[in-house]
Design a protein around this motif. Structure first.
Motif, PDB file in Angstrom:
ATOM      1  N   HIS A  93       0.827  -1.212   0.000  1.00 24.09           N
ATOM      2  CA  HIS A  93       0.000   0.000   0.000  1.00 24.09           C
ATOM      3  C   HIS A  93       0.856   1.254   0.000  1.00 24.09           C
ATOM      4  N   GLN A  98       0.641   2.606  16.566  1.00 23.10           N
ATOM      5  CA  GLN A  98       1.176   3.649  15.682  1.00 23.10           C
ATOM      6  C   GLN A  98       0.454   4.982  15.878  1.00 23.10           C
ATOM      7  N   VAL A 129      -2.576   5.871  15.090  1.00 19.46           N
ATOM      8  CA  VAL A 129      -3.320   6.296  13.907  1.00 19.46           C
ATOM      9  C   VAL A 129      -4.638   5.539  13.782  1.00 19.46           C
ATOM     10  N   GLU A 144      -3.696   3.614   1.837  1.00 19.43           N
ATOM     11  CA  GLU A 144      -4.009   3.665   3.269  1.00 19.43           C
ATOM     12  C   GLU A 144      -4.066   5.135   3.689  1.00 19.43           C
ATOM     13  N   LEU A 193      -4.233   7.805   6.540  1.00 18.94           N
ATOM     14  CA  LEU A 193      -3.792   7.773   7.942  1.00 18.94           C
ATOM     15  C   LEU A 193      -4.213   9.041   8.657  1.00 18.94           C
ATOM     16  N   PRO A 197       3.280  10.093  15.007  1.00 18.88           N
ATOM     17  CA  PRO A 197       4.212  10.486  13.945  1.00 18.88           C
ATOM     18  C   PRO A 197       3.487  11.145  12.773  1.00 18.88           C
ATOM     19  N   VAL A 198       2.238  10.729  12.533  1.00 18.01           N
ATOM     20  CA  VAL A 198       1.479  11.308  11.419  1.00 18.01           C
ATOM     21  C   VAL A 198       1.064  12.752  11.733  1.00 18.01           C
ATOM     22  N   LYS A 246       2.826  14.786  13.568  1.00 18.84           N
ATOM     23  CA  LYS A 246       4.062  15.582  13.402  1.00 18.84           C
ATOM     24  C   LYS A 246       4.338  15.833  11.919  1.00 18.84           C
ATOM     25  N   LYS A 286       4.399  19.472  10.003  1.00 21.54           N
ATOM     26  CA  LYS A 286       5.604  19.952   9.315  1.00 21.54           C
ATOM     27  C   LYS A 286       5.391  20.137   7.813  1.00 21.54           C
ATOM     28  N   LYS A 287       4.730  19.148   7.183  1.00 23.06           N
ATOM     29  CA  LYS A 287       4.665  19.149   5.703  1.00 23.06           C
ATOM     30  C   LYS A 287       3.259  19.315   5.151  1.00 23.06           C
ATOM     31  N   HIS A 290       2.826   9.799   2.570  1.00 30.47           N
ATOM     32  CA  HIS A 290       3.553   9.602   3.820  1.00 30.47           C
ATOM     33  C   HIS A 290       4.540   8.438   3.762  1.00 30.47           C
ATOM     34  N   HIS A 291       4.138   7.304   3.177  1.00 29.41           N
ATOM     35  CA  HIS A 291       5.054   6.164   3.095  1.00 29.41           C
ATOM     36  C   HIS A 291       4.641   5.178   2.008  1.00 29.41           C
ATOM     37  N   HIS A 301      14.003   4.236   8.175  1.00 28.06           N
ATOM     38  CA  HIS A 301      14.036   5.707   8.235  1.00 28.06           C
ATOM     39  C   HIS A 301      14.187   6.306   6.836  1.00 28.06           C
ATOM     40  N   LYS A 307      15.796   8.750   5.870  1.00 32.42           N
ATOM     41  CA  LYS A 307      17.182   9.170   5.571  1.00 32.42           C
ATOM     42  C   LYS A 307      17.995   8.025   4.957  1.00 32.42           C
ATOM     43  N   LEU A 345       9.815   7.369   3.514  1.00 28.49           N
ATOM     44  CA  LEU A 345       9.593   6.462   4.642  1.00 28.49           C
ATOM     45  C   LEU A 345       9.100   5.124   4.093  1.00 28.49           C
TER      46      LEU A 345
END
Ligand code: CMX
Length: 141
Positions: A14, A45, A47, A60, A62, A70-71, A73, A77-78, A83-84, A124, A126, A132
């Protein structure tokens, strides 16, 4: 050359999209005659998720359960958005060990409970070109 792990990759399961509110997000999909057919809370999580199924890869949606999620945050921020990406794997523990041994940054060293009776873990962004990555293994009952 690093060792390949994709022998364990089964499919893109997904794509996760962060939304402020599932019911509000559903309005757009309803205009396309697309229904959110499964809604579930994933407390681990923080969510509430809603799934849109296609023949292969699901979407999906979220929604954060609280401001610590985390979602939440991510949205702060964005803004709402992609998201992933989640890959279905056959053996999540071995996949995590293989990635860890090659120096990739894991968010979860051990799999956690996910929606739809799955074990999940995150890599992560990064370590994955700014995306993500979620890994998911079905729990066979
Ligand atoms: N996609 C791409 N980059 C992301 C991201 C995402 N979803 N979330 C955060 N980032 C980036 C941030 O932009 C930031 O980059 P910069 O340092 O360049 O600004 C960096 O990652 C760190 O982000 P942060 O805002 O400082 O946030 P945190 O470190 O608190 O957390 C992360 C980031 C990825 C570790 C955290 O969101 C996490 O643990 N995610 C995995 C769990 C999750 O998302 N669960 C919800 C989904 C559940 C489900 O599918 O069931």
């Amino acid at each position: 050359m690093s060792k390949s792990v994709n022998i364990m990759l089964k499919k893109i399961d997904h794509i996760g999209i962060a939304v402020k509110n599932l019911e509000d997000a559903a309005v757009f999909y309803k205009a396309l005659d697309i229904k959110i057919s499964h809604i579930e809370e994933v407390p681990e999580q923080k969510v509430r998720v809603g799934f849109i199924y296609t023949s292969e890869t699901a979407i999906e949606l979220l929604e954060p359960l609280d401001s610590d999620s985390p979602v939440a945050k991510f949205i702060e921020k964005k803004g709402e958005g992609m998201h992933h990406i989640c890959f279905k794997v056959s053996d999540i523990k071995t996949t995590l060990t293989t990635l860890k041994n090659q120096g990739y940054r894991l968010i979860d060293m051990e799999p956690k409970s996910g929606a739809h009776n799955t074990l999940i873990a995150f890599v992560h962004p990064k370590s994955a070109n700014g995306v993500l990555i979620e890994l998911s293994q079905d729990i066979i009952q």
